[in-house]
Design a protein around this motif. Structure first.
Motif, mmCIF file in Angstrom:
data_model
loop_
_atom_site.group_PDB
_atom_site.id
_atom_site.type_symbol
_atom_site.label_atom_id
_atom_site.label_comp_id
_atom_site.label_asym_id
_atom_site.label_seq_id
_atom_site.Cartn_x
_atom_site.Cartn_y
_atom_site.Cartn_z
ATOM 1 N N GLU A 303 0.912 -1.106 0.010
ATOM 2 C CA GLU A 303 0.090 0.099 0.181
ATOM 3 C C GLU A 303 0.815 1.331 0.131
ATOM 4 O OE1 GLU A 303 -3.617 -0.415 2.735
ATOM 5 O OE2 GLU A 303 -2.259 -2.097 3.259
ATOM 6 N N PRO A 323 -0.066 -3.624 -4.272
ATOM 7 C CA PRO A 323 -0.364 -4.875 -3.477
ATOM 8 C C PRO A 323 -0.733 -5.986 -4.494
ATOM 9 C CG PRO A 323 -1.673 -2.591 -2.871
ATOM 10 C CD PRO A 323 -0.837 -2.254 -3.988
ATOM 11 N N ASN A 324 -1.265 -5.556 -5.722
ATOM 12 C CA ASN A 324 -1.687 -6.874 -6.525
ATOM 13 C C ASN A 324 -0.528 -7.498 -7.020
ATOM 14 O OD1 ASN A 324 -4.375 -7.125 -5.971
ATOM 15 N ND2 ASN A 324 -5.027 -5.772 -7.574
ATOM 16 N N ARG A 327 0.765 -9.656 -4.206
ATOM 17 C CA ARG A 327 -0.304 -10.704 -4.123
ATOM 18 C C ARG A 327 0.143 -11.986 -5.093
ATOM 19 N NH1 ARG A 327 -4.577 -6.990 -2.893
ATOM 20 N NH2 ARG A 327 -4.380 -6.792 -0.813
ATOM 21 N N HIS A 341 -10.749 -1.402 5.934
ATOM 22 C CA HIS A 341 -9.563 -1.390 5.477
ATOM 23 C C HIS A 341 -9.400 -2.904 4.941
ATOM 24 C CE1 HIS A 341 -4.842 -0.809 6.060
ATOM 25 N NE2 HIS A 341 -5.203 -0.883 4.844
ATOM 26 N N LEU A 355 -12.106 -9.161 -2.902
ATOM 27 C CA LEU A 355 -11.183 -7.905 -2.733
ATOM 28 C C LEU A 355 -9.811 -8.069 -2.804
ATOM 29 C CD1 LEU A 355 -12.285 -5.402 -0.161
ATOM 30 C CD2 LEU A 355 -9.936 -5.714 -0.298
ATOM 31 N N THR A 356 -9.271 -9.383 -2.017
ATOM 32 C CA THR A 356 -7.820 -9.800 -2.100
ATOM 33 C C THR A 356 -7.695 -10.877 -2.936
ATOM 34 O OG1 THR A 356 -7.906 -11.045 -0.093
ATOM 35 C CG2 THR A 356 -7.559 -8.612 0.161
ATOM 36 N N GLN B 241 -7.533 0.710 -1.475
ATOM 37 C CA GLN B 241 -5.981 0.754 -1.639
ATOM 38 C C GLN B 241 -5.748 -0.476 -1.394
ATOM 39 O OE1 GLN B 241 -4.462 3.613 1.037
ATOM 40 N NE2 GLN B 241 -2.658 4.080 -0.557
ATOM 41 N N PHE B 242 -6.147 -1.175 -0.333
ATOM 42 C CA PHE B 242 -5.330 -2.558 0.210
ATOM 43 C C PHE B 242 -5.965 -3.476 -0.918
ATOM 44 C CE2 PHE B 242 -6.489 -6.270 2.507
ATOM 45 C CZ PHE B 242 -5.105 -6.635 2.912
ATOM 46 N N ALA B 243 -6.908 -3.049 -1.813
ATOM 47 C CA ALA B 243 -7.217 -4.285 -2.708
ATOM 48 C C ALA B 243 -6.315 -3.989 -4.214
ATOM 49 C CB ALA B 243 -8.638 -4.236 -3.125
ATOM 50 N N GLY B 244 -5.534 -2.957 -3.935
ATOM 51 C CA GLY B 244 -4.738 -2.468 -5.069
ATOM 52 C C GLY B 244 -5.294 -1.528 -6.011
#
Lengths: 501, 361
Positions: A303, A323-324, A327, A341, A355-356, B241-244
């Motif tokens: 982030e 982030p992606n 991941r 968050h 989401l993730t 933002q956390f999810a990119g």
């Protein structure tokens, strides 16, 4: 009984879908430190909110000093001598201590007089505090002192404290306990809410244990063991996490001289952080709240970006990846703040699974979302991690804190991370669920994942970590093996002194 | 005592039902207002809602007007809704609409009097480009310098209006117009006109584009990662933002899309119903579309219905003005009531009303 201070009979409060308090009765004696114990969602907060006049009960009576007590609002409760220190402070960073205290008073005296009284009270109760300092510069422990002194200035007969030690170092806890003992000697009663059993045994004279909104037991914490209390609280036998001893693998995560400027003026900047985590290792990062935990997580999750070489995964520099992209190579994370968050409050669990999970679970093809597969993934998280919800179509904010936490952690674990970074993995989670989460983290480490667990719960860190380091003002201490660390050493590390010195 | 209690989850029933309730409340309050003005409230409401569509006397004229007016409102509102969902507030669609119209018309006028069928497609592209480019000004200022897109996009509307006046009076003025302001009539020249596709319906290419935009927006919001990212950013910026999600990219996409769609609406209007670039060919569709977007709950299908409803109140309002002598301001107040009640009853989706004491004793 003549020395009865507060007597509660049959308090009931229902919210849509849940009875928060069901026929709760207990009493507090004068000069008693009374513990209110219970898991998250057991109804502790609702109960004290009713005593403090924030919530009105549906049924039941309260008597304070043998007179009917039904506060319509906190002001009425304060006038009757009930004061409360909340878990989350309501202070303005940009004002000084005396100004903050004046804001909470009905008829604040002149600044100079007030400052004098603050100094008097702070000296009398062993709570050193300079009334002219800006709150933004204070540590969490000092901020709590501001809140406590604000209450003491009202000369309360009952002081309610909601999880007061969650933000304190062991040394600060000692100072707080001295103050509480002094208050008790003077005849002030304290209602002490916590789920830290050792503390309750150390300071409290009586304990009322709540489970699912009902009083399940009243117990003397001095004689009952921590285990007995925990089992009363949870209602079942506790499962202790087990750690398989194993050889550690190669270095998986390496952080070199990582510095980031904080985005907010009252945040903490990271200052040249160095750490190494091997495959199968759990690095526990301790520290008092607000010493750079959020910033460290953001720097590892992607982030906040840094120079490529400051974060290295398995030999590949990734400090400049978002982030992606991280991941994609297996660096997953779960931030502290669950709602807003880690998860979007008003989106369904299925959407939150996406989401993730979109990258590693292949939930989208050419940008088009496969909702069927996403729903299956959400259902798998729910069943594997025992998330209590009617189904994945329900919104995240309808879940209790503990259940949402299980969902958020489970979502990352099920994606088979190479590196997992979690911040406060069991914050506000009941004891049984916390044990499950810790076990899942240990299982992950046993399977060869490198873990960074950031937490303010030292017991938790000692239980699951291989190595320990502490954050203080954005600096990370040297990493030391957990085995053989004493509480004093940990306290010094948390306080910023290098324990090796 | 009445008090509100927060629901554990937003009520799906109320989400669907509040617009209907808002329309009913608007009719009641509006009826009272018309009665206070000395008019028969039932007749006034009938004139606004029923006559434009079904009265034998007027419907032949006013029925096609429904699509003519709803088309640009829907097209613009769909674009705006994407940004609004993500918390990106483009308030300057009116300016983008004007610039789109100027750019598209300029292409058509430059190639006049060619009869090539290629001209209109190029005009469409130019219109979209004009709106997009005008929206890129607040977008780039926001992403580079963190300026407020609400102010920048709104103020650019007034710049666009000045530009329009200048174009209508000089650069694009009809050389054969005897010195009158305004361009050549685009709708009377085959290659540059946006005609009715089916005679007597008001259906023109722009309305078609509006419907396509509804379908595309629906698919994007519900099936595509970009739509998910837009919704996520609006719900919870930190989680996004956390999810990119890349906020800069999202701002450029949302403002760009809404600008391009507004520009298209302007081009279709100037080459169709308005016919020419004149000082005041724009009639505020860009602002009304903001209301349409919210009235439709930022949902594509809702916007489709809201656009039609809003168009109806315009047409019916005009009708009521000359049939019953209602003042124009009362029609605007009536439309304002609609938005007011919609936002007011909105509270029911997230809260339930409890009557009685707060459960004391």
């Amino acid at each position: 009984m003549s020395d009865l201070l507060l007597d509660i009979k049959g308090l009931t409060k229902a919210y849509p879908g849940v009875v928060a308090n069901d026929d709760v009765s207990f009493s507090i004696q004068k000069g008693e430190v009374h513990a209110l114990l219970g898991e998250n969602g057991a109804g502790k907060s609702t109960l004290v909110k009713m005593i403090y006049g924030l919530v009105r009960p549906d049924k039941g009576d309260m008597q304070l000093k043998a007179a009917t007590f039904a506060p319509q609002e906190p002001r009425a409760a304060r006038a009757s001598g009930v004061a409360m220190v909340f878990q989350h402070f309501s202070l303005f960073d940009a004002l000084n201590v005396a100004e903050n205290i004046a804001l909470g008073m009905e008829n604040p005296p002149k600044q100079r007089e007030l400052a004098k009284r603050i100094t008097e009270v702070s000296q009398a109760y062993g709570l050193p505090l300079d009334p002219t300092r800006m709150v933004g510069d204070l540590s969490a422990g000092e901020r709590q002192r501001v809140e406590i002194i604000r209450c003491l200035l009202q000369d309360p007969s009952l002081l309610i404290m909601d999880e007061p030690t969650s933000v304190l170092t062991p040394q600060e806890v000692e100072v707080l306990f001295k103050t509480l003992r002094k208050l008790r000697e003077e005849g002030t009663s304290i209602l002490y809410i916590s789920h830290k059993l050792e503390e309750i045994r150390a300071i409290c004279d009586a304990a009322t244990i709540l489970r699912r909104g009902k009083v399940v037991a009243t117990s003397d914490p001095k004689t009952a063991s921590a285990r007995e209390l925990a089992e009363l609280m949870v209602g079942s036998t506790l499962h202790q996490p087990e750690r398989a001893t194993q050889e550690l693998g190669d270095v998986m995560l390496e952080v070199n001289d990582l510095s980031t400027a904080s985005a907010s003026p009252f945040g903490t900047s990271l200052k040249s952080i160095n750490l190494k985590v091997r495959k199968g290792e759990v690095l526990g990062v301790g520290g008092v709240a607000g010493n750079g935990q959020d910033e460290l997580l953001a720097a590892l999750s992607g982030e906040s970006l840094s120079s490529a070489n400051s974060v290295i995964i398995d030999g590949n520099p990734i400090g400049n990846l978002g982030p992606n992209d991280r991941r994609h190579i297996g660096v997953l994370s779960a931030p502290e703040e669950r709602l807003g968050h880690a998860a979007a409050p008003d989106m369904s669990l299925t959407e939150n699974a996406l989401l993730t999970g979109s990258k590693r679970e292949n939930l989208a093809e050419n940008g088009f979302i496969n909702w069927g597969k996403t729903r299956e993934f959400a259902e798998k998280i729910i069943s594997d991690f025992d998330v209590r919800t009617p189904g994945p179509s329900h919104v995240a904010r309808s879940l209790s804190g503990g259940n949402l936490q299980k969902f958020v952690i489970g979502r990352e674990i099920l994606q088979r991370p190479e590196v997992l970074v979690v911040n406060q993995p069991t914050w506000g989670v009941d004891a049984a669920a916390a044990a499950d989460i810790r076990q899942a983290l240990l299982d992950l480490a046993a399977a060869g994942t490198a873990l960074v667990v950031i937490s303010q719960d030292l017991d938790e860190l000692m239980e699951i970590s291989t190595n320990f380091a502490a954050l203080h003002h954005g600096h990370l201490s040297e990493t030391r093996p957990c085995k053989g660390l004493t509480v004093d050493e940990i306290g010094l590390m948390l306080g910023g002194a290098d324990a090796a010195a | 005592m009445i008090h509100l209690e927060k629901r554990a989850e937003p009520s799906k029933t109320w989400t669907a039902f509040t617009p209907v309730l808002a329309v009913i409340l608007t009719m009641i309050a509006g009826g009272l207002m018309f009665a206070a003005l000395g008019k028969d409230p039932f007749e006034a409401l009938r004139t606004i809602f029923y006559d434009p569509l079904f009265s034998e006397q007027f419907s032949a004229y006013s029925r096609p007007q429904l699509l003519v007016k709803a088309g640009p409102l829907i097209l613009i509102a769909i674009g705006l809704s994407l940004g609004f969902r993500a918390g990106i507030w483009n308030i300057g669609a009116e300016g983008q609409y004007i610039i789109g119209a100027i750019c598209g018309a300029a292409v058509g006028l430059a190639l006049y009097p060619s009869q090539s069928w290629l001209i209109y497609p190029v005009m469409i592209l130019a219109g979209a480009f004009g709106g997009w480019a005008w929206a890129m000004i607040p977008a780039i200022l926001k992403t580079r310098f963190n300026t407020n897109e609400i102010l920048v996009s709104l103020l650019l509307v007034y710049v666009a209006e000045q530009l329009l006046a200048s174009m209508a009076l000089s650069t694009l003025r009809n050389p054969e117009g005897n010195g009158f302001p305004g361009s050549r009539n685009l709708s009377q020249h085959w290659a540059t006109s946006n005609p009715e596709l089916i005679s007597g319906t008001g259906m023109h290419i722009g309305v078609l584009f509006g419907f396509i935009a509804v379908i595309m927006a629906y698919i994007m919001l519900n099936k595509h990662m970009l739509g998910f990212q837009i919704r996520l950013t609006g719900e919870s910026p930190r989680a996004a933002q956390f999810a990119g999600v890349n906020p800069t990219r999202l701002i450029l996409i949302c403002l760009g899309t809404s600008g391009a769609l507004a520009g298209l609406a302007g081009l279709f209007e100037v080459s169709g119903p308005a016919g020419q670039v004149s000082i005041d060919f724009n009639v505020g569709y860009g602002f009304t579309a903001i209301i349409v977007a919210f009235l439709g709950r930022l949902h594509p299908v809702g916007i489709l219905l809201a656009g039609l409803l809003m168009a109806l109140t315009y047409i019916g309002g005009e009708l009521a003005q000359f049939m019953l002598g209602l003042p124009g301001a009362s029609i605007q107040a009536f439309q304002g009531m609609l938005l007011f009640f919609l936002l007011g009853v909105d509270v029911l989706t997230n809260f339930r009303i409890r009557i009685g004491h707060g459960g004391k004793k």
